[in-house]
Motif scaffolding. Sequence first.
Motif, PDB file in Angstrom:
ATOM      1  N   LEU A 163      52.292  30.810  49.048  1.00  0.00           N
ATOM      2  CA  LEU A 163      50.894  31.221  49.082  1.00  0.00           C
ATOM      3  C   LEU A 163      50.746  32.624  48.513  1.00  0.00           C
ATOM      4  CD1 LEU A 163      50.032  30.002  52.686  1.00  0.00           C
ATOM      5  CD2 LEU A 163      49.588  28.824  50.523  1.00  0.00           C
ATOM      6  N   LEU A 164      49.653  32.853  47.835  1.00  0.00           N
ATOM      7  CA  LEU A 164      49.367  34.190  47.332  1.00  0.00           C
ATOM      8  C   LEU A 164      48.956  35.070  48.501  1.00  0.00           C
ATOM      9  CD1 LEU A 164      47.360  33.269  44.123  1.00  0.00           C
ATOM     10  CD2 LEU A 164      49.743  34.008  44.281  1.00  0.00           C
ATOM     11  N   PRO A 165      49.355  36.346  48.461  1.00  0.00           N
ATOM     12  CA  PRO A 165      48.948  37.223  49.564  1.00  0.00           C
ATOM     13  C   PRO A 165      47.440  37.425  49.548  1.00  0.00           C
ATOM     14  CG  PRO A 165      50.078  38.476  47.846  1.00  0.00           C
ATOM     15  CD  PRO A 165      50.161  37.018  47.466  1.00  0.00           C
ATOM     16  N   PRO A 166      46.829  37.537  50.724  1.00  0.00           N
ATOM     17  CA  PRO A 166      45.377  37.768  50.761  1.00  0.00           C
ATOM     18  C   PRO A 166      45.044  39.130  50.156  1.00  0.00           C
ATOM     19  CG  PRO A 166      46.315  37.697  52.984  1.00  0.00           C
ATOM     20  CD  PRO A 166      47.419  37.451  52.032  1.00  0.00           C
ATOM     21  N   ARG A 167      43.963  39.180  49.436  1.00  0.00           N
ATOM     22  CA  ARG A 167      43.506  40.431  48.807  1.00  0.00           C
ATOM     23  C   ARG A 167      42.086  40.725  49.287  1.00  0.00           C
ATOM     24  NH1 ARG A 167      47.447  41.772  45.346  1.00  0.00           N
ATOM     25  NH2 ARG A 167      48.456  40.165  44.132  1.00  0.00           N
ATOM     26  N   PRO A 168      41.781  42.010  49.415  1.00  0.00           N
ATOM     27  CA  PRO A 168      40.402  42.333  49.825  1.00  0.00           C
ATOM     28  C   PRO A 168      39.415  41.970  48.713  1.00  0.00           C
ATOM     29  CG  PRO A 168      41.666  44.321  49.349  1.00  0.00           C
ATOM     30  CD  PRO A 168      42.608  43.162  49.249  1.00  0.00           C
ATOM     31  N   THR A 169      38.231  41.564  49.120  1.00  0.00           N
ATOM     32  CA  THR A 169      37.196  41.226  48.146  1.00  0.00           C
ATOM     33  C   THR A 169      36.415  42.479  47.775  1.00  0.00           C
ATOM     34  OG1 THR A 169      35.679  40.677  49.913  1.00  0.00           O
ATOM     35  CG2 THR A 169      36.964  38.862  48.980  1.00  0.00           C
ATOM     36  N   ARG A 170      35.856  42.457  46.587  1.00  0.00           N
ATOM     37  CA  ARG A 170      35.045  43.589  46.140  1.00  0.00           C
ATOM     38  C   ARG A 170      33.584  43.323  46.499  1.00  0.00           C
ATOM     39  NH1 ARG A 170      37.325  44.690  40.078  1.00  0.00           N
ATOM     40  NH2 ARG A 170      39.451  45.132  40.715  1.00  0.00           N
ATOM     41  N   CYS A 171      32.960  44.323  47.021  1.00  0.00           N
ATOM     42  CA  CYS A 171      31.534  44.227  47.331  1.00  0.00           C
ATOM     43  C   CYS A 171      30.753  44.945  46.244  1.00  0.00           C
ATOM     44  CB  CYS A 171      31.238  44.873  48.685  1.00  0.00           C
ATOM     45  SG  CYS A 171      32.040  44.042  50.044  1.00  0.00           S
ATOM     46  N   LYS A 172      29.646  44.362  45.837  1.00  0.00           N
ATOM     47  CA  LYS A 172      28.805  44.990  44.810  1.00  0.00           C
ATOM     48  C   LYS A 172      27.659  45.711  45.417  1.00  0.00           C
ATOM     49  CE  LYS A 172      29.941  41.932  41.081  1.00  0.00           C
ATOM     50  NZ  LYS A 172      29.454  41.171  40.010  1.00  0.00           N
TER      51      LYS A 172
END
Length: 172
Positions: A163-172
């Motif tokens: 599994l790919l490591p979780p990454r934070p999402t970008r907020c606009k």
Amino acid sequence: MFYAGLLPNGNFEQQPKPTDIKQTILLRKNSLPEWEISGQVEYIHGGPQAGGMYFPVANGIHAVKLGNEATISQTIPVKAGSLYTVTFGASRTCAQQQVLRVSVPPQTGDLPLQTLYCSDGADVYAYGFKANSTSVKLTFKNPGVDEDPKCGPIIDAVAIKQLLPPRPTRCK
């Protein structure tokens, strides 16, 4: 080498040698190609069985059935620190409650097996773990002691995926 997809002989279609099996019972620790066994492990054919039972098999025509306290295990090369998921088909063979213990030390989980039966013949389960070394030992165990020796969980189609490591999402 890291695996993605079915584990070696993860669908159990690579058959044991005729000297390693008596009827359906596997006789030795290494009777099942690519796997190590302990206790009463049966190499079964899916479909109707003698005595009115039916064995659902998720992939192909062969699977394994774990007797009381029986295990199958395989050592898998992985990337230390990575997250993985193991997916597999499993079903119970009798109306009694059955549990399948899945472990990748030091992690262990007990999965209560339901009788839902999907169109592929067995229910699909997933078990996630974080690898803490470059190889792990995946073990499936029937921890129960059923009154009827014909009962026990059936396992088939064992696969793994990093599994790919979780990454934070970008907020606009």
